[in-house]
Design an enzyme around this catalytic site. Structure first.
Site, PDB file in Angstrom:
ATOM      1  N   GLY A 130       0.934  -1.194   0.027  1.00 47.01           N
ATOM      2  CA  GLY A 130      -0.223  -0.048  -0.106  1.00 47.01           C
ATOM      3  C   GLY A 130       0.909   1.360   0.106  1.00 47.01           C
ATOM      4  O   GLY A 130       2.000   0.983   0.359  1.00 47.01           O
ATOM      5  N   GLN A 153       3.075   9.893   1.425  1.00 45.53           N
ATOM      6  CA  GLN A 153       4.540   9.362   1.604  1.00 45.53           C
ATOM      7  C   GLN A 153       5.375   9.665   0.478  1.00 45.53           C
ATOM      8  O   GLN A 153       6.558   9.378   0.497  1.00 45.53           O
ATOM      9  CB  GLN A 153       4.330   7.747   1.408  1.00 45.53           C
ATOM     10  CG  GLN A 153       3.592   7.430   2.688  1.00 45.53           C
ATOM     11  CD  GLN A 153       3.387   5.790   2.650  1.00 45.53           C
ATOM     12  OE1 GLN A 153       2.394   5.015   2.152  1.00 45.53           O
ATOM     13  NE2 GLN A 153       4.474   5.048   3.104  1.00 45.53           N
ATOM     14  N   CYS A 177       6.328  -0.489   7.209  1.00 48.17           N
ATOM     15  CA  CYS A 177       5.903   0.908   6.371  1.00 48.17           C
ATOM     16  C   CYS A 177       7.124   1.411   5.592  1.00 48.17           C
ATOM     17  O   CYS A 177       8.036   1.250   5.974  1.00 48.17           O
ATOM     18  CB  CYS A 177       5.212   2.022   7.183  1.00 48.17           C
ATOM     19  SG  CYS A 177       5.030   3.402   6.701  1.00 48.17           S
ATOM     20  N   LEU A 178       6.830   1.578   4.435  1.00 49.31           N
ATOM     21  CA  LEU A 178       7.972   2.215   3.488  1.00 49.31           C
ATOM     22  C   LEU A 178       8.507   3.286   4.098  1.00 49.31           C
ATOM     23  O   LEU A 178       9.652   3.680   3.542  1.00 49.31           O
ATOM     24  CB  LEU A 178       7.261   2.129   2.064  1.00 49.31           C
ATOM     25  CG  LEU A 178       6.761   0.915   1.276  1.00 49.31           C
ATOM     26  CD1 LEU A 178       6.067   1.214   0.060  1.00 49.31           C
ATOM     27  CD2 LEU A 178       7.995  -0.132   1.099  1.00 49.31           C
ATOM     28  N   HIS A 230      -3.705   1.498   7.784  1.00 49.52           N
ATOM     29  CA  HIS A 230      -2.597   2.071   7.919  1.00 49.52           C
ATOM     30  C   HIS A 230      -2.561   3.163   6.697  1.00 49.52           C
ATOM     31  O   HIS A 230      -1.785   4.073   7.254  1.00 49.52           O
ATOM     32  CB  HIS A 230      -1.795   0.807   7.463  1.00 49.52           C
ATOM     33  CG  HIS A 230      -0.321   1.322   7.463  1.00 49.52           C
ATOM     34  ND1 HIS A 230       0.726   0.771   8.247  1.00 49.52           N
ATOM     35  CD2 HIS A 230       0.530   2.200   6.443  1.00 49.52           C
ATOM     36  CE1 HIS A 230       1.885   1.402   7.752  1.00 49.52           C
ATOM     37  NE2 HIS A 230       1.657   2.075   7.015  1.00 49.52           N
ATOM     38  N   GLU A 231      -2.911   2.830   5.713  1.00 47.74           N
ATOM     39  CA  GLU A 231      -2.791   4.055   4.466  1.00 47.74           C
ATOM     40  C   GLU A 231      -3.675   5.293   5.004  1.00 47.74           C
ATOM     41  O   GLU A 231      -3.330   6.352   4.671  1.00 47.74           O
ATOM     42  CB  GLU A 231      -3.246   3.412   3.301  1.00 47.74           C
ATOM     43  CG  GLU A 231      -2.308   2.288   2.765  1.00 47.74           C
ATOM     44  CD  GLU A 231      -0.898   2.405   2.826  1.00 47.74           C
ATOM     45  OE1 GLU A 231      -0.557   3.762   2.876  1.00 47.74           O
ATOM     46  OE2 GLU A 231      -0.384   1.281   3.007  1.00 47.74           O
ATOM     47  N   HIS A 276      -2.003   7.306   7.201  1.00 43.78           N
ATOM     48  CA  HIS A 276      -0.845   8.147   6.712  1.00 43.78           C
ATOM     49  C   HIS A 276      -1.572   9.595   6.185  1.00 43.78           C
ATOM     50  O   HIS A 276      -0.705  10.680   6.279  1.00 43.78           O
ATOM     51  CB  HIS A 276      -0.376   7.648   5.252  1.00 43.78           C
ATOM     52  CG  HIS A 276       0.817   6.656   5.705  1.00 43.78           C
ATOM     53  ND1 HIS A 276       1.889   7.187   6.124  1.00 43.78           N
ATOM     54  CD2 HIS A 276       0.894   5.422   5.344  1.00 43.78           C
ATOM     55  CE1 HIS A 276       2.865   6.033   6.356  1.00 43.78           C
ATOM     56  NE2 HIS A 276       2.197   5.128   5.834  1.00 43.78           N
TER      57      HIS A 276
HETATM   58 NI    NI Z   1       3.012   3.064   5.468  1.00 41.69          NI
END
Ligand code: NI
Length: 173
Positions: free
Chosen positions: A46, A51, A94-95, A136-137, A140
């Protein structure tokens, strides 16, 4: 294929509340494709626009993370309008928080409202893994990283580790 640069903690951009999308035009379509390219390349399941340094309420996700099938979903201006049950998302990552994973308490079922990439309103339920990704997204888009949802002790350990690494010049600021 356009791979965008993914911002990482402690970049302050990640703490902002992303702006709603007003008009779905070619620029938005391009952002969506670039976000998908970036997510598959990472690889991740995702990505939220914020991000990639894009201040817009757009998320893409694909629980299969299969770049060949490329069957990703998009939600624009997503909102969680219902939450049910509890689950522990094991080893969530998480990226934007590289090299770190932790268990996170999440709702097991969520109801989401938003728009698809054609601008049509959508409302749907997600369970388990897709529900965790959506939570999660959407976090963000509200400036929240998953490390804000773990215990304070773990969070502080992580934050001081990153601070030290930055001091030693091991991480970009
Ligand atoms: Ni993330």
């Amino acid at each position: 294929m356009t791979v965008l640069k993914i911002l990482t903690y402690p970049d302050p951009f990640l703490t902002r509340t992303a702006m709603p999308v007003e008009t779905i035009d070619d620029e938005i379509q391009e952002i969506i494709e670039n976000m998908a390219d970036t997510m598959y390349k990472a690889p991740g399941v995702g990505l939220a626009a914020i991000q990639a340094g894009i201040d817009k309420r757009i998320i893409v996700y694909d629980p299969s993370a299969d770049p060949v099938k490329r069957e990703f979903s998009v939600v624009i201006n997503p909102e969680i309008i219902g939450m049910e049950g509890e689950t522990v998302s094991e080893n969530e990552g998480c990226l934007s928080v590289p090299d770190y994973r932790s268990d996170v308490r999440r709702s097991r079922v969520v109801t989401i409202r938003g728009m698809d990439r054609s601008g049509n309103p959508v409302e749907f339920c997600a369970e388990d893994f897709p529900a965790v990704i959506l939570q999660h997204e959407i976090d963000h888009l509200n400036g929240i990283l998953f490390i804000e949802r773990i215990s304070m002790i773990k969070r502080n350990l992580y934050k001081s580790r990153i601070k030290k690494a930055i001091k030693k010049g091991e991480l970009p600021i």
